[in-house]
Enzyme design. Structure first.
Site, mmCIF file in Angstrom:
data_model
loop_
_atom_site.group_PDB
_atom_site.id
_atom_site.type_symbol
_atom_site.label_atom_id
_atom_site.label_comp_id
_atom_site.label_asym_id
_atom_site.label_seq_id
_atom_site.Cartn_x
_atom_site.Cartn_y
_atom_site.Cartn_z
ATOM 1 C CB CYS A 161 -0.901 0.015 1.235
ATOM 2 S SG CYS A 161 -1.819 1.555 1.400
ATOM 3 C CB CYS A 164 -2.038 4.664 4.207
ATOM 4 S SG CYS A 164 -3.403 3.879 3.366
ATOM 5 C CB SER A 165 0.157 0.891 6.446
ATOM 6 O OG SER A 165 1.153 1.873 6.516
ATOM 7 C CB CYS A 166 -4.405 -0.710 2.693
ATOM 8 S SG CYS A 166 -5.097 0.952 2.744
#
Lengths: 257, 217
Positions: A161, A164-166
């Site tokens: 991701c 962000c940090s999905c």
């Protein structure tokens, strides 16, 4: 410095001194926006208990160690929110406990092992990840809509991701620090082969690398290849072999040693 | 907004450093930030909180890089709580509720509501279908967007139609004037279309893009 720092100083003084940073970040005013709930917090209600509100103020001074600046600021915030009865401390404990002990890559590993032993499940998993993972009851916040991509002899998949940090929480838990790091987010899309080499996976040129950037609401899970030497293993034994990294796509599943 | 969170394709961040047997939370406060963020979510109802990601992305880039992941979350949460007067600066400084502050009231969800984040059972026509060639539009909004910079202007192919979702983009103040439900597609870009010769010839990057981000190619 972490919260087990050493100097014996009054914590309250630290809170007072350190909160300036938090206040300075505050939004300048009310932002007008109709968005009221986030996917990230959508199931908070499910964790809310209905304990009585008889708890007292949580301002114990029994710790003499000086916590870090951020640890103090978080503690101050938590104390205020509990005192104002905006959050239930038992619900907070339960959320932490769930993510530390119940929601993690062991769930995704069971999905993978099932796909290895059950061709019908594998077909359903690749055709409609959400519904197949739902069969095992591993849907939920940050994993409502799932796509599963299969590694083969000719295709290797990698999940990232960049914005962000999905990450698929119900099947893999919360992401490791490296997945959230600037280096991984920046590099996975432009030089996936170098990234994989750093993880010890040197792919032949003729294997196609497919990188999946989780920019919308779909979360991804890699179905790694079943390693050789596992023909006699049960589904439960196979699940033990499957690692988090293999389901993100930065590793293969190793044969049993 | 064109800022540091949009990291895809950047150089200079160095090696990736996996940690053996990494704990879920490295410090107790990280778990508390995570849990608090989830638990306070319902207080945002009817309070026009700016989006989760919008708030994170609004952190100035140099600050963003200095902060750890959960520090950003803490900032996001306190910004919302302070911005909607659910807590005060003094309370955050002292760790004690201000006896003079009004008791926070739970509000009903906003009247106009929101379609939220999930897949929508709405009959919205799809402009594109699998196999169609599309170009990612050259968009540079000042607010939140899910179109990463590295695809803008690049041509790809629709791999899959994921169905209808509300557009999550906002304006520069974090406002979302409407949900604008539309199809979200998995778009396959050949790696060399994005990165030139630096990428492998047969490799590809799949990016999930709302229809508004795309035009026929």
């Amino acid at each position: 410095m972490d919260e087990s720092g050493e100097r014996p100083v009054d914590r309250r003084g630290f809170i007072k001194g350190s909160a300036v940073g938090a206040a300075a970040f505050a939004a300048p005013g009310k932002m007008m926006n109709e968005r009221t709930e986030e996917a990230e917090v959508h199931d908070a209600d499910a964790h809310e208990h209905t304990h009585g509100h008889g708890h007292g103020h949580d301002h114990d001074h029994d710790h003499q160690d000086v916590p870090s600046d951020i640890a103090l600021r978080v503690r101050a915030l938590e104390s205020v929110l509990i005192e104002k009865e905006m959050v239930d401390p038992a619900a907070l404990d339960e959320i932490v406990d769930n993510f530390e002990n119940r929601i993690g890559p062991q769930n995704g590993a069971r999905v993978v092992a099932r796909a290895w032993v059950d061709p019908g499940f594998r077909d359903r998993l690749l055709a409609d990840g959400t519904s197949a993972i739902g069969e095992l009851d591993y849907l939920g916040g940050q994993g409502e809509h799932m796509k599963v991509v299969a590694n083969t002899d000719s295709v290797h998949n990698l999940i990232v991701c960049t914005l962000c940090s999905c990450y698929p929480w119900p099947t893999l838990g919360l992401p490791p620090v490296w997945y959230k790091s600037s280096a991984y987010r920046a590099r996975a899309v432009i030089e996936p082969r170098e990234v994989l080499r750093e993880f010890g996976l040197d792919l032949p040129e003729d294997v196609e690398v497919r990188v999946w950037d989780s920019t919308a609401e779909i979360r991804y899970l890699v179905l790694p290849q079943r390693p050789p030497g596992t023909a006699d293993m049960t589904e439960e034994e196979l699940a033990e072999l499957v690692t988090r990294d293999s389901m993100v796509g930065v590793a293969r599943v190793a044969s049993p040693s | 907004m064109n800022t540091i969170h949009d990291m895809g394709g950047m150089d200079g961040f160095g090696a990736i450093e996996p940690e053996e047997n990494e704990p879920v939370f490295h410090h107790r406060w990280e778990g508390r930030v995570f849990a608090l963020t989830r638990a306070v979510g319902r207080w945002g109802r009817g309070r026009n909180w700016p989006g989760f990601r919008f708030t994170l992305e609004s952190i100035p880039p140099d600050e963003y890089l200095r902060m750890s992941y959960y520090e950003r979350w803490f900032h996001m949460m306190t910004s919302r709580l302070l911005g909607s007067d659910l807590i005060t600066d003094t309370e955050l400084e002292t760790g004690y509720a201000d006896p003079g502050a009004a008791t926070p009231e739970m509000l009903p969800a906003s009247r106009s509501g929101s379609l939220g984040f999930g897949l929508l059972d709405l009959d919205v026509p799809a402009r594109f279908g699998p196999g169609d060639r599309v170009r990612a539009r050259n968009l540079h909004p000042r607010g939140h967007t899910r179109q990463p910079r590295y695809v803008r202007g690049r041509v790809g192919q629709i791999a899959e139609d994921f169905g209808v979702y509300a557009l999550q983009d906002s304006d520069a103040a974090g406002q979302q004037p409407g949900d604008r439900p539309q199809h979200v597609y998995s778009v396959r870009f050949e790696a060399r279309e994005l990165w030139g010769d630096r990428a492998g010839a047969g490799d590809s990057v799949y990016v999930d893009l709302w229809e508004d981000y795309l035009e026929p190619a």
